[in-house]
Design a protein around this motif. Sequence first.
Motif, short mmCIF file in Angstrom:
data_model
loop_
_atom_site.label_atom_id
_atom_site.label_comp_id
_atom_site.label_asym_id
_atom_site.label_seq_id
_atom_site.Cartn_x
_atom_site.Cartn_y
_atom_site.Cartn_z
N ASP A 123 -33.20 40.19 3.78
CA ASP A 123 -31.98 39.87 3.04
C ASP A 123 -32.19 38.75 2.03
N LEU A 124 -33.05 37.79 2.35
CA LEU A 124 -33.30 36.67 1.44
C LEU A 124 -33.72 37.18 0.06
N TYR A 125 -34.57 38.19 0.04
CA TYR A 125 -35.10 38.70 -1.23
C TYR A 125 -34.10 39.63 -1.91
N LEU A 126 -33.31 40.32 -1.13
CA LEU A 126 -32.26 41.14 -1.73
C LEU A 126 -31.23 40.26 -2.43
N GLU A 127 -30.89 39.13 -1.80
CA GLU A 127 -29.94 38.21 -2.41
C GLU A 127 -30.54 37.57 -3.66
N PHE A 128 -31.81 37.20 -3.58
CA PHE A 128 -32.49 36.64 -4.76
C PHE A 128 -32.45 37.64 -5.91
N ALA A 129 -32.80 38.88 -5.63
CA ALA A 129 -32.83 39.91 -6.67
C ALA A 129 -31.44 40.15 -7.24
N SER A 130 -30.42 40.15 -6.40
CA SER A 130 -29.06 40.42 -6.87
C SER A 130 -28.54 39.32 -7.78
N ARG A 131 -29.07 38.11 -7.64
CA ARG A 131 -28.61 37.00 -8.48
C ARG A 131 -29.33 36.93 -9.82
N LEU A 132 -30.41 37.63 -9.97
CA LEU A 132 -31.10 37.62 -11.25
C LEU A 132 -30.24 38.29 -12.32
N GLN A 133 -30.35 37.79 -13.54
CA GLN A 133 -29.55 38.30 -14.64
C GLN A 133 -30.46 38.90 -15.71
N PRO A 134 -29.92 39.83 -16.53
CA PRO A 134 -30.71 40.35 -17.64
C PRO A 134 -31.24 39.20 -18.50
N ASN A 135 -32.47 39.37 -18.97
CA ASN A 135 -33.19 38.40 -19.79
C ASN A 135 -33.85 37.28 -18.98
N ASP A 136 -33.58 37.20 -17.68
CA ASP A 136 -34.31 36.24 -16.86
C ASP A 136 -35.79 36.60 -16.86
N TYR A 137 -36.63 35.57 -16.87
CA TYR A 137 -38.08 35.76 -16.85
C TYR A 137 -38.63 35.27 -15.53
N ILE A 138 -39.45 36.12 -14.89
CA ILE A 138 -40.17 35.74 -13.69
C ILE A 138 -41.64 35.66 -14.04
N LEU A 139 -42.23 34.51 -13.88
CA LEU A 139 -43.67 34.34 -14.06
C LEU A 139 -44.27 34.20 -12.67
N THR A 140 -45.01 35.22 -12.24
CA THR A 140 -45.48 35.21 -10.86
C THR A 140 -47.00 35.20 -10.81
N PHE A 141 -47.53 34.39 -9.89
CA PHE A 141 -48.96 34.34 -9.62
C PHE A 141 -49.33 35.21 -8.42
N ASN A 142 -48.36 35.95 -7.90
CA ASN A 142 -48.57 36.74 -6.68
C ASN A 142 -49.08 38.14 -7.00
N TYR A 143 -49.91 38.66 -6.10
CA TYR A 143 -50.42 40.03 -6.22
C TYR A 143 -49.49 41.05 -5.56
N ASP A 144 -48.62 40.62 -4.68
CA ASP A 144 -47.83 41.56 -3.88
C ASP A 144 -46.71 42.18 -4.70
N VAL A 145 -46.00 43.13 -4.11
CA VAL A 145 -44.94 43.86 -4.81
C VAL A 145 -43.57 43.62 -4.17
N LEU A 146 -43.44 42.48 -3.51
CA LEU A 146 -42.19 42.17 -2.82
C LEU A 146 -41.01 42.09 -3.77
N LEU A 147 -41.17 41.39 -4.90
CA LEU A 147 -40.06 41.24 -5.83
C LEU A 147 -39.67 42.57 -6.45
N GLU A 148 -40.66 43.40 -6.82
CA GLU A 148 -40.34 44.71 -7.39
C GLU A 148 -39.54 45.55 -6.40
N ARG A 149 -39.93 45.51 -5.14
CA ARG A 149 -39.22 46.30 -4.12
C ARG A 149 -37.80 45.78 -3.90
N ALA A 150 -37.63 44.47 -3.98
CA ALA A 150 -36.29 43.91 -3.83
C ALA A 150 -35.39 44.34 -4.99
N LEU A 151 -35.91 44.30 -6.20
CA LEU A 151 -35.12 44.72 -7.36
C LEU A 151 -34.81 46.21 -7.30
#
Length: 386
Positions: A123-151
């Motif tokens: 749920d933590l990542y679902l809530e994070f994803a739901s709060r993102l707005q159009p034009n927000d930029y995520i700069l990630t150093f991670n190799y995983d796909v957690l954020l993509e799956r949450a979005l």
Amino acid sequence: MPERKFRILVIGAGFSKPAGLPLANELWDEILRKSRFLSGRAEKFLRDLDDYIEFRSDCDGIQFTRETVNFEEFLGFLDIEHYLGLRGSDTWSRDGNEGQVVVKTMIGEILSQHMPPPNRIPDLYLEFASRLQPNDYILTFNYDVLLERALDAVGKPYRLFPNRYKSLSKGGGGILDSNKEEVTILKLHGSIDWFDKSQYIQRVENFKEQGATGLPTHPVFNSNRNWGLKRLVDGPRHKTDPLLHMYRATNIEALYRQQLLFLATPWMLSPSTNKVLYSSPLEDFWHGLGQAGVLNFGVAIIGYSLPLHDVYARQSLYSLAKNYQDNYWEEEVSGHKKTPLVLVDYRDSESSRKELLNNYRFLDLNKTELHLSGFDAASLDKIFAE
């Protein structure tokens, strides 16, 4: 990077830790454990490791064991060997020499095993994803796909490349397409689900030239299994775009259960001290970051400890933070006033807190909000403060 109001969020391994994904030292421990079972060509990884230990002993008088080697420095040693072609005709492939390929493939296997499936994203990542707005930029150093799956789970559109174009110009660039409302995720070190089709396309051409029938085998690009392949970029793209033939394999758990080693290597920068040597395909991801932060209405750094060897990242984040905290701080721009830069990390002792703040000594702490209990639900209101 476009001059418009948007939030910039920088994320590192600490962002994914609450979902059960390993930090760098934990990843190295798993790689070492798995390396005990390597055989054949893959054993070159262990020989490379022993060569590095000997190199450090002979050059620096430092004694290491396999368990005490610095992961990033060892991989930096391998990167230089490959980049300079020190092995001459024994250089293994464009993806790296055997040891580098083993590490990249193992990272893909390990992270895919730890990834929560698409229908069980915390749920933590679902809530994070739901709060993102159009034009927000995520700069990630991670190799995983957690954020993509949450979005994907919350149905929020995103892209994994800097700019979308309506049309292209002959000299490069083109007319930007800003009509689509989407979050932008820039994976600065690549990803476990990225596979470059360029080499396979060349193999297909070689097959045709030799008069062979059919297509060459490939576990990703010529398989009877459905890996959920999608092009990384879309819309009009120049033929010289280094990401033109990059594909995502969304069904990574099943893919990594296959025997990929030396047959298909995920496109990522090794977690080394010299990863910048191989970063040219992602140069556009960094373009303009030295000017970012001036007109943004929010900046947060989540779970990225800014290791000293990532000099290029330090220079970029320094510029980002200085621009954000030194320009238009008190003024209202486009109906917004800047909120404190948010630094989220897990630090449970005074010494570890001092270590983090020393790495980020360029931050103006009077304009920074610290959240040092790790990425959690309580951090979200600070990250997304208006």
